[in-house]
Write a protein that holds these residues in place. Sequence first.
Motif, PDB file in Angstrom:
ATOM      1  N   ILE A 104       3.598  10.247  11.153  1.00 19.66           N
ATOM      2  CA  ILE A 104       4.184  10.299   9.815  1.00 19.66           C
ATOM      3  C   ILE A 104       3.158  10.924   8.885  1.00 19.66           C
ATOM      4  O   ILE A 104       2.042  10.409   8.734  1.00 19.66           O
ATOM      5  CB  ILE A 104       4.564   8.905   9.287  1.00 19.66           C
ATOM      6  CG1 ILE A 104       5.681   8.283  10.129  1.00 19.66           C
ATOM      7  CG2 ILE A 104       5.022   9.003   7.818  1.00 19.66           C
ATOM      8  CD1 ILE A 104       6.047   6.869   9.718  1.00 19.66           C
ATOM      9  N   PHE A 105       3.512  12.050   8.286  1.00 17.94           N
ATOM     10  CA  PHE A 105       2.718  12.627   7.208  1.00 17.94           C
ATOM     11  C   PHE A 105       3.139  11.887   5.945  1.00 17.94           C
ATOM     12  O   PHE A 105       4.255  12.058   5.461  1.00 17.94           O
ATOM     13  CB  PHE A 105       2.990  14.130   7.098  1.00 17.94           C
ATOM     14  CG  PHE A 105       2.289  14.806   5.950  1.00 17.94           C
ATOM     15  CD1 PHE A 105       0.916  14.691   5.790  1.00 17.94           C
ATOM     16  CD2 PHE A 105       3.000  15.571   5.036  1.00 17.94           C
ATOM     17  CE1 PHE A 105       0.259  15.322   4.730  1.00 17.94           C
ATOM     18  CE2 PHE A 105       2.359  16.206   3.978  1.00 17.94           C
ATOM     19  CZ  PHE A 105       0.990  16.081   3.834  1.00 17.94           C
ATOM     20  N   ASP A 106       2.256  11.024   5.451  1.00 15.76           N
ATOM     21  CA  ASP A 106       2.561  10.107   4.356  1.00 15.76           C
ATOM     22  C   ASP A 106       1.692  10.444   3.148  1.00 15.76           C
ATOM     23  O   ASP A 106       0.791   9.676   2.787  1.00 15.76           O
ATOM     24  CB  ASP A 106       2.310   8.671   4.827  1.00 15.76           C
ATOM     25  CG  ASP A 106       2.857   7.626   3.867  1.00 15.76           C
ATOM     26  OD1 ASP A 106       3.894   7.884   3.235  1.00 15.76           O
ATOM     27  OD2 ASP A 106       2.245   6.544   3.773  1.00 15.76           O
ATOM     28  N   PRO A 107       1.936  11.597   2.520  1.00 18.81           N
ATOM     29  CA  PRO A 107       1.043  12.064   1.457  1.00 18.81           C
ATOM     30  C   PRO A 107       0.956  11.110   0.278  1.00 18.81           C
ATOM     31  O   PRO A 107       1.974  10.724  -0.292  1.00 18.81           O
ATOM     32  CB  PRO A 107       1.666  13.407   1.048  1.00 18.81           C
ATOM     33  CG  PRO A 107       3.095  13.315   1.480  1.00 18.81           C
ATOM     34  CD  PRO A 107       3.088  12.475   2.711  1.00 18.81           C
ATOM     35  N   ALA A 108      -0.263  10.723  -0.050  1.00 20.14           N
ATOM     36  CA  ALA A 108      -0.523   9.789  -1.162  1.00 20.14           C
ATOM     37  C   ALA A 108       0.237   8.486  -0.978  1.00 20.14           C
ATOM     38  O   ALA A 108       0.579   7.808  -1.941  1.00 20.14           O
ATOM     39  CB  ALA A 108      -0.158  10.430  -2.505  1.00 20.14           C
ATOM     40  N   GLY A 109       0.494   8.107   0.272  1.00 18.37           N
ATOM     41  CA  GLY A 109       1.284   6.918   0.555  1.00 18.37           C
ATOM     42  C   GLY A 109       0.493   5.629   0.430  1.00 18.37           C
ATOM     43  O   GLY A 109      -0.738   5.626   0.439  1.00 18.37           O
ATOM     44  N   SER A 110       1.229   4.537   0.339  1.00 19.59           N
ATOM     45  CA  SER A 110       0.620   3.218   0.191  1.00 19.59           C
ATOM     46  C   SER A 110       0.711   2.378   1.459  1.00 19.59           C
ATOM     47  O   SER A 110       0.338   1.209   1.447  1.00 19.59           O
ATOM     48  CB  SER A 110       1.307   2.456  -0.954  1.00 19.59           C
ATOM     49  OG  SER A 110       1.174   3.152  -2.174  1.00 19.59           O
ATOM     50  N   PHE A 111       1.232   2.950   2.538  1.00 23.65           N
ATOM     51  CA  PHE A 111       1.379   2.191   3.775  1.00 23.65           C
ATOM     52  C   PHE A 111       0.044   2.152   4.514  1.00 23.65           C
ATOM     53  O   PHE A 111      -0.448   3.159   5.015  1.00 23.65           O
ATOM     54  CB  PHE A 111       2.444   2.830   4.668  1.00 23.65           C
ATOM     55  CG  PHE A 111       2.708   2.060   5.940  1.00 23.65           C
ATOM     56  CD1 PHE A 111       3.661   1.050   5.972  1.00 23.65           C
ATOM     57  CD2 PHE A 111       1.993   2.325   7.103  1.00 23.65           C
ATOM     58  CE1 PHE A 111       3.911   0.330   7.137  1.00 23.65           C
ATOM     59  CE2 PHE A 111       2.227   1.619   8.265  1.00 23.65           C
ATOM     60  CZ  PHE A 111       3.192   0.619   8.285  1.00 23.65           C
ATOM     61  N   VAL A 112      -0.545   0.972   4.563  1.00 26.69           N
ATOM     62  CA  VAL A 112      -1.808   0.765   5.275  1.00 26.69           C
ATOM     63  C   VAL A 112      -1.659  -0.468   6.148  1.00 26.69           C
ATOM     64  O   VAL A 112      -1.373  -1.556   5.652  1.00 26.69           O
ATOM     65  CB  VAL A 112      -3.000   0.586   4.315  1.00 26.69           C
ATOM     66  CG1 VAL A 112      -4.268   0.304   5.097  1.00 26.69           C
ATOM     67  CG2 VAL A 112      -3.177   1.821   3.447  1.00 26.69           C
ATOM     68  N   ASN A 113      -1.827  -0.308   7.442  1.00 25.33           N
ATOM     69  CA  ASN A 113      -1.740  -1.420   8.378  1.00 25.33           C
ATOM     70  C   ASN A 113      -2.838  -1.219   9.412  1.00 25.33           C
ATOM     71  O   ASN A 113      -2.944  -0.146  10.012  1.00 25.33           O
ATOM     72  CB  ASN A 113      -0.359  -1.441   9.044  1.00 25.33           C
ATOM     73  CG  ASN A 113      -0.139  -2.672   9.909  1.00 25.33           C
ATOM     74  OD1 ASN A 113      -0.865  -2.901  10.878  1.00 25.33           O
ATOM     75  ND2 ASN A 113       0.850  -3.468   9.571  1.00 25.33           N
ATOM     76  N   ASP A 114      -3.670  -2.233   9.622  1.00 25.38           N
ATOM     77  CA  ASP A 114      -4.812  -2.051  10.517  1.00 25.38           C
ATOM     78  C   ASP A 114      -4.400  -1.827  11.964  1.00 25.38           C
ATOM     79  O   ASP A 114      -5.233  -1.482  12.805  1.00 25.38           O
ATOM     80  CB  ASP A 114      -5.794  -3.230  10.411  1.00 25.38           C
ATOM     81  CG  ASP A 114      -5.148  -4.571  10.738  1.00 25.38           C
ATOM     82  OD1 ASP A 114      -3.991  -4.582  11.217  1.00 25.38           O
ATOM     83  OD2 ASP A 114      -5.810  -5.599  10.518  1.00 25.38           O
TER      84      ASP A 114
END
Length: 201
Positions: free
Chosen positions: A70-80
């Motif tokens: 997923i190219f998630d530009p300036a995205g907020s999805f962060v999962n370790d």
Amino acid sequence: MRMFAALAMVLVCAACAQPPEIPYASDDRVKRSAYRASGPDTITVITVVSNRTGKGAHTALLINGSQRVIFDPAGSFVNDRVPEQDDVLYGVTPAVLQGYKSAHARSTFHVVSQTLEVTPEQSAVALRLAMSNGAVPRAFCTSATTGLLRQVPGFGDIEQVMFPAQLMEQIAARPGVIEEKYFEDDEGGIVDGIEGIVLPD
């Protein structure tokens, strides 16, 4: 007028707000996590849409080629559990993709996925562009996505736009597009959604 337009863009693309710190995965971890979905190569434009106004709040691009990212530009999805390098999420298994949608969908927003079948050449170009793009500034998610798509063979007619709904409308008009909408009725924001995701080992 320019200042008003810039302010409006920031407000509309609020979901593009990057978290303070985004972990940068090692090349080895990215390589080990590589996943490819079965079936043909595809490109999917993902748009987070307001249930209240119908306007877009975020744009991302799901690319399924030699691997699915997923190219998630300036995205907020962060999962370790999901390795990321410069706004590209790797190892996008069905569970990760579902988690991504679930994190964005809530009582105030739903997620629209518009999928187009592409050739291996097209997916390879899209994947290369996503991996070499670098991190995207806040509120420029749609601009970055349209800029990438315009360089993919067969997508040169895509207009460079700044607002998610504008890109969504362009993709909707393309022949062969398959559109799906995902809704959830929970409260809270994207951070709450991410914290609630359970991914398999």
